[in-house]
Design a protein around this motif. Structure first.
Motif, short mmCIF file in Angstrom:
data_model
loop_
_atom_site.label_atom_id
_atom_site.label_comp_id
_atom_site.label_asym_id
_atom_site.label_seq_id
_atom_site.Cartn_x
_atom_site.Cartn_y
_atom_site.Cartn_z
N LEU A 49 0.83 -1.21 0.00
CA LEU A 49 0.00 0.00 0.00
C LEU A 49 0.87 1.26 0.00
CD1 LEU A 49 -2.79 -1.07 2.53
CD2 LEU A 49 -2.97 -0.91 0.04
N ILE A 50 1.94 1.22 0.78
CA ILE A 50 2.86 2.37 0.80
C ILE A 50 3.48 2.55 -0.58
CG2 ILE A 50 5.08 3.18 1.69
CD1 ILE A 50 2.80 3.60 3.58
N GLY A 51 3.78 1.43 -1.25
CA GLY A 51 4.32 1.52 -2.60
C GLY A 51 3.36 2.21 -3.55
N GLU A 52 2.07 1.89 -3.45
CA GLU A 52 1.08 2.57 -4.28
C GLU A 52 1.00 4.06 -3.96
OE1 GLU A 52 -0.38 1.14 -6.76
OE2 GLU A 52 0.47 -0.83 -6.30
N MET A 53 1.15 4.39 -2.67
CA MET A 53 1.14 5.80 -2.28
C MET A 53 2.34 6.54 -2.86
SD MET A 53 -0.13 5.85 1.69
CE MET A 53 0.12 7.62 1.76
N ALA A 104 4.08 14.79 0.39
CA ALA A 104 5.29 14.05 0.00
C ALA A 104 6.18 13.80 1.21
CB ALA A 104 6.05 14.81 -1.07
N ARG A 105 6.30 14.83 2.08
CA ARG A 105 7.14 14.67 3.27
C ARG A 105 6.55 13.63 4.21
NH1 ARG A 105 6.50 16.80 8.07
NH2 ARG A 105 4.98 18.32 7.30
N ILE A 106 5.23 13.72 4.46
CA ILE A 106 4.59 12.78 5.37
C ILE A 106 4.64 11.36 4.80
CG2 ILE A 106 2.41 12.15 6.46
CD1 ILE A 106 1.76 15.15 6.57
N THR A 107 4.38 11.25 3.50
CA THR A 107 4.45 9.93 2.87
C THR A 107 5.85 9.35 2.97
OG1 THR A 107 2.73 10.61 1.29
CG2 THR A 107 4.01 8.64 0.75
N GLY A 108 6.85 10.21 2.80
CA GLY A 108 8.24 9.74 2.93
C GLY A 108 8.54 9.24 4.33
N GLU A 109 8.04 9.97 5.35
CA GLU A 109 8.26 9.53 6.73
C GLU A 109 7.52 8.23 7.01
OE1 GLU A 109 7.05 12.73 9.19
OE2 GLU A 109 8.72 14.05 8.64
N GLN A 111 6.76 5.96 4.82
CA GLN A 111 7.50 4.93 4.10
C GLN A 111 8.72 4.49 4.90
OE1 GLN A 111 8.75 6.11 0.16
NE2 GLN A 111 10.56 4.80 0.29
N ASP A 112 9.44 5.45 5.47
CA ASP A 112 10.62 5.11 6.27
C ASP A 112 10.25 4.26 7.48
OD1 ASP A 112 12.24 6.49 4.55
OD2 ASP A 112 12.28 8.33 5.74
N GLU A 113 9.14 4.62 8.15
CA GLU A 113 8.74 3.86 9.33
C GLU A 113 8.33 2.43 8.98
OE1 GLU A 113 8.99 4.69 12.51
OE2 GLU A 113 9.98 6.52 11.83
N ILE A 114 7.60 2.29 7.86
CA ILE A 114 7.21 0.94 7.44
C ILE A 114 8.43 0.12 7.07
CG2 ILE A 114 5.93 -0.39 5.72
CD1 ILE A 114 4.21 0.97 7.80
N MET A 115 9.38 0.76 6.40
CA MET A 115 10.60 0.05 6.04
C MET A 115 11.36 -0.37 7.29
SD MET A 115 10.46 -0.20 2.84
CE MET A 115 12.03 -1.02 2.73
N LYS A 116 11.37 0.51 8.31
CA LYS A 116 12.05 0.15 9.55
C LYS A 116 11.37 -1.02 10.24
CE LYS A 116 13.87 4.79 10.50
NZ LYS A 116 13.77 5.98 11.38
N ALA A 117 10.03 -1.09 10.11
CA ALA A 117 9.31 -2.20 10.72
C ALA A 117 9.69 -3.53 10.08
CB ALA A 117 7.79 -1.98 10.60
N ARG A 118 10.10 -3.49 8.82
CA ARG A 118 10.51 -4.70 8.13
C ARG A 118 12.00 -5.00 8.31
NH1 ARG A 118 7.94 -6.98 3.75
NH2 ARG A 118 9.97 -7.21 2.77
#
Length: 755
Positions: free
Chosen positions: A356-360, A395-400, A402-409
Motif C-alpha cells: 500500500l505504501i508503494g502505491e502511495m 510528500a514529506r509525510i508519505t516519505g516519513e 514509508q521510512d517507518e514501514i521500512m524500519k518495521a521490516r
C-alpha cells in the motif's frame, strides 16, 4: 500431544522456544570462549528454565525433561560444582540440536521418533558429567536427609468444614492416601487462575480434591496472593502425584506431603480465651510424614509463616534442588529489567502494508508532477501555489511513513550472524584447526526478505574459509603465523546498500592454480587462461562446477557451493567480489540492497522506451566524444569498448542486453556521442548506451508475472508518475551476459585497440 486448551498458544510457544534456543547456543559458545561470569550463567539458566516451563505447560514433555537435565548441569556450573570444558559444551550443544529438532517437529506437526530415541543417551551423558565431578560429595546428602526425617515436621494448618472433615475421614477409612499440596506461584505469573486450573486438572486424573484454601470461587476469581493449598485423596503414591505437577510452568514451588495425623483442635474444643480468634471452621493440624517436596524455583523466604514452609534439607537434596537454591539470585538479577512494549504482527500484514505504501509513493510522484506542471502553467495562481505546498507536505509525510514501514521490516543482521559461531566451532573440531571467529556490525539492519535468503550464501563462504582458507596449526606455525587462525564476519552500511565482508588470514587463493583447474574442467580455454588477469582468474571460483578440492567431503569438493552463493546473491540484486593474496588470506565482499521493495533509481531513455537502473548498481555516467572529456568509442574485434582510467569496458545497447547477446555491441551501432551508464561492481563493469538520462526517482518494484516469463536483463517493472510503465534493468544479469573475458577469448590476437 498438545493440550486442547493450550493449542491457541502454540505459535507463541514456537516463537519463544526458538528464541530461547538461539540464546542458549549463543551464550554456551561465549561460555566456551572464556566468559564464565555469574551473569552469563544466570542468563543460560533462565533461558533453560523458561523453555522447560513453557514446553511442559504445552504438554511437550520430551522437550521439558531434556531441558531440565541441561538445567541441572548449568546450575552445577554456576554453583562451581562443575567447571566448563569441551565435554560439557559438546553435550550441551548436542542437547540443543535435539531440542531444535523436537521444536521443529512440533512446528511441522510431525513425529520425530529418532530424536526421541536419542534423548535417553543425552540424559545419560549429562548425568555422567555431573557424577564424574560431584562423586566425592555424594555421601553427605544421605546423612543429612536421614537426620531431617528423624526431626519433627512442622504442622500445616488448613480450615475445613464439617462436611469436608467427614470426607477426609471416609477417604482414609477406604484406604486412600490423603496428601497436603502447597503451591506457590511465580511472582511474574500473569494469569494465576490458569495455573490453578492446570493444577486441578492434573490432579483430577489421579483422585479427588477434598479441600482448597482459598475456596475454589476465590481461586477462579484470582482473589488470593501467590499461594494456595489443597487436601487431595488418591490411591497413587507420592511420586505419581508429584510427576504431573512438576511439569506446570510459572510455579515457584510445589510441596506434596502425606498426612498421617489426627484432628487435634477445632472450634468446639478451643478454650474461651481462644474462641474470639478462632476460625468458624475446624482446623486440621496435619503432620507431615516422609515429606518429598519438589521446588521449581526458590524455597520460601524466612519471613513467611512457618506453616507454609517445607522442610529445607529434603528440598535441597531433591532432583531440582539446584534450581531452588539459585533462583533468588536470578530473580534479583532480572528485577530491574523493563519489558519492551512490543506486539507480534503477522509478516503478511507488513507485506500488505508495504504494498500500500508503494502505491502511495507512485501516486505521490504523480501528484507532485501535476502540481509542478500547474505551478509552471499558472505562476500567478494562488490555488496552484497552495496545491504545490500541500503536495510537498504530503510528500514529506508519505516519505516519513514509508521510512517507518521500512524500519518495521528491517531486522538486525545479527539474527543471521548468530547461526555461524556454532558452525565454525564444529568445523574447526572436525578439521583439526584452531579458529578465532569474530563478528562485527551485527546491529546493521537489513530488510527481512533479504535476510531470509542471506543465510545460505554466508554459510558456504564461511565453510570455504575454514576448509580451504585457514591452515592447520602446524602449517601456520611453519609459515610464521600464530597457530590460531582468524576468520571475521562483518557488516556495515555504505551509502544506499549493505556491505558484508568475510575475511580470513589463511593461505589465500593462487590464481595460477585456479586457471589450471578451470582449463582442466573445460570452463575456459587455455588461450583465454593465458590472457586472464589475476583478478579475472579468481572470479572463476564462482563458475558452475568449479572446485580445486582433491577429495569430496561433507564440507566441500563438489563444485556447487560458490556457484550457489553467486546465484542467490544475484537474485537479491547483490554482487560478490573476491580479493586474495597467496599466504596472506582472502576477503569476500558482498554488496546488497537495503530492501527489495522500493529503490532509488536512474531513469534512462533507450530505443523509444523508458528503463530503470537501480542506483546501487550505477558506478558513473558519462557521454562519449572528444568534447566530453575525451572518452571515445574504440573497437576490439569489431565490438565497441571504451578505455576508462586504464581499464577496457565493453559497451552494449540496451536492446542487445535484453536480447541476450553475449557479446558487446558492434561499434557501428553506437553513436559517437551516446550517453553511457557504467554499471556493475568492482572490476566487473559494462557500459550501457542510452539515448538520454531522464533523472532520478524512487520506484516501487513490481513483478512481471508468469505470463511474460524470464526475460534476460529485466528484474521487474514500475509505474512512473505520469502513469507509464518502465522496465527495471537486472544489472547483475546484464553484466554477466557481456563478459570482457569472453571478448578476449574470442579474439586472443586482436588486443590492439583500434579507433
Amino acid at each position: 500431544m498438545i493440550n486442547t486448551d493450550m493449542s491457541q498458544y502454540l505459535g507463541v510457544f514456537l516463537d519463544e522456544g526458538r528464541e530461547q534456543l538461539d540464546l542458549l547456543e549463543t551464550n554456551i559458545l561465549k561460555m566456551e570462549r572464556g566468559d564464565h561470569s555469574i551473569e552469563m550463567l544466570q542468563m543460560l539458566f533462565r533461558a533453560a528454565h523458561t523453555l522447560k516451563g513453557s514446553s511442559r505447560a504445552m504438554g511437550f514433555m520430551a522437550i521439558g525433561d531434556l531441558t531440565h537435565e541441561m538445567e541441572n548441569i548449568l546450575d552445577d556450573l554456576r554453583n562451581d560444582k562443575l567447571s566448563v570444558d569441551t565435554n560439557i559444551v559438546n553435550a550441551l550443544l548436542d542437547c540443543l540440536d535435539a531440542l531444535t529438532s523436537l521444536v521443529e517437529s512440533v512446528s511441522n506437526n510431525s513425529d520425530d521418533s529418532e530424536t526421541d530415541k536419542d534423548i535417553p543417551g543425552l540424559v545419560a551423558r549429562l548425568n555422567a558429567l555431573r557424577l564424574g565431578q560431584a562423586a566425592p560429595a555424594s555421601t553427605a546428602p544421605a546423612a543429612e536427609a536421614a537426620a531431617v526425617e528423624a526431626a519433627p515436621a512442622p504442622s500445616i494448618d488448613i480450615p475445613v468444614s464439617d462436611f469436608e472433615l467427614t470426607a477426609i475421614q471416609e477417604a482414609r477409612a477406604s484406604g486412600l492416601s490423603v496428601f497436603h499440596i502447597g503451591v506457590e506461584l511465580n511472582p511474574e505469573c500473569l494469569m494465576k487462575s490458569v495455573r490453578v486450573f492446570m493444577v486441578l486438572g492434573a490432579l483430577e486424573a489421579l483422585g479427588t480434591v477434598l479441600v482448597s484454601d482459598p475456596r475454589e470461587e476465590q481461586l477462579e476469581d484470582e482473589a488470593f496472593d501467590l499461594k494456595f493449598q489443597l487436601l487431595f485423596a488418591t490411591e497413587h503414591n507420592h511420586d505419581e502425584v508429584m510427576s504431573p505437577l512438576s511439569r506446570i510452568s510459572e510455579i515457584e514451588k510445589i510441596v506434596v506431603s502425606q498426612w498421617e495425623g489426627q484432628v487435634v483442635a477445632s472450634a468446639a474444643e478451643a478454650s474461651a480465651s481462644d474462641a474470639a480468634e478462632a476460625t468458624p471452621e475446624p482446623v486440621l493440624a496435619l503432620v507431615e510424614s516422609a515429606p518429598a517436596p519438589v521446588a521449581e524455583a526458590a524455597p520460601a523466604k524466612p519471613a513467611e509463616a512457618p506453616a507454609a514452609k517445607a522442610p529445607e534439607a529434603p528440598a535441597a537434596k531433591s532432583s531440582e534442588a539446584p534450581a531452588a537454591k539459585s533462583a533468588p539470585r536470578a530473580a534479583e538479577a532480572a528485577a530491574p529489567a523493563q519489558h519492551s512494549q512490543t506486539i507480534r504482527v503477522d509478516v503478511s500484514r507488513l507485506d500488505n502494508l508495504l504494498n500500500l505504501i508503494g502505491e502511495m509513493v507512485i501516486d505521490r510522484t504523480q501528484i507532485a508532477r501535476i502540481s509542478g506542471d500547474l505551478r509552471e502553467r499558472y505562476p500567478q495562481d494562488e490555488l496552484a501555489s497552495h496545491l504545490l505546498e500541500a503536495t510537498n507536505r504530503i510528500a514529506r509525510i508519505t516519505g516519513e511513513l514509508q521510512d517507518e514501514i521500512m524500519k518495521a521490516r528491517m531486522l538486525p543482521i545479527d539474527g543471521v550472524f548468530q547461526r555461524m559461531p556454532r558452525m565454525i566451532r564444529d568445523l574447526a573440531q572436525k578439521t583439526g584447526k584452531e579458529i578465532d571467529f569474530q563478528m562485527l556490525g551485527g546491529e546493521t539492519e537489513l530488510d527481512r526478505s533479504v535476510l531470509e535468503v542471506l543465510g545460505d550464501p554466508l554459510i558456504h563462504l564461511l565453510r570455504n574459509s575454514v576448509d580451504h582458507g585457514v591452515e592447520e596449526p602446524e602449517g601456520r606455525i611453519a609459515a610464521g603465523k600464530p597457530r590460531v587462525g582468524v576468520v571475521t564476519l562483518g557488516a556495515r552500511h555504505e551509502e544506499n546498500h549493505i556491505v558484508i565482508e568475510i575475511t580470513d588470514d589463511g593461505r589465500g587463493i593462487d590464481p595460477v592454480k585456479i586457471k589450471a583447474a578451470g582449463v582442466k574442467k573445460g570452463i575456459i580455454t587455455q588461450a583465454a587462461a593465458d590472457l586472464m588477469t589475476d583478478r579475472d582468474s579468481l572470479s572463476l571460483i564462482f563458475a558452475s562446477g568449479f572446485s580445486t578440492a582433491q577429495t569430496i567431503s561433507d564440507i566441500s569438493g563438489r563444485g556447487v557451493g560458490m556457484d550457489i552463493v553467486r546465484s542467490n546473491l544475484e537474485k537479491l540484486g547483490g554482487r560478490i567480489l573476491l580479493d586474495s593474496k597467496v599466504g596472506k588470506g582472502s576477503r569476500f565482499t558482498i554488496h546488497l540492497p537495503l530492501t527489495l521493495a522500493i529503490v532509488r533509481a536512474l531513469l534512462v531513455q533507450a530505443g523509444g522506451g523508458t528503463y530503470v537502473i537501480p542506483l546501487s548498481s550505477v558506478v558513473e555516467m558519462l557521454r562519449l566524444g572528444e568534447s566530453n572529456g575525451g572518452i571515445v568509442r574504440r573497437t576490439v574485434g569489431g565490438q565497441a569498448v571504451i578505455v576508462l582510467r586504464g581499464k577496457t569496458v565493453p559497451l552494449a545497447n540496451v536492446a542487445d542486453v535484453l536480447c541476450g547477446n553475449p557479446r558487446a555491441t558492434a561499434a557501428d551501432r553506437i553513436p559517437d556521442d551516446a550517453y553511457v551508464v557504467i554499471v556493475g561492481f568492482g572490476e566487473k563493469q559494462i557500459g550501457l548506451c542510452v539515448d538520454a538520462l531522464a533523472g532520478e526517482q524512487e520506484v516501487v518494484i513490481k513483478s512481471l508475472g508468469m505470463l511474460l516469463g524470464d526475460i534476460t536483463g529485466l528484474s521487474g517493472a514500475t509505474i512512473l508518475g505520469d502513469g507509464r510503465v518502465a522496465l527495471i534493468m537486472d544489472v547483475a544479469k546484464a553484466v554477466e551476459s557481456i563478459r570482457d573475458v569472453s571478448l578476449l577469448a574470442a579474439q586472443p590476437r586482436e588486443l590492439a585497440l583500434k579507433s
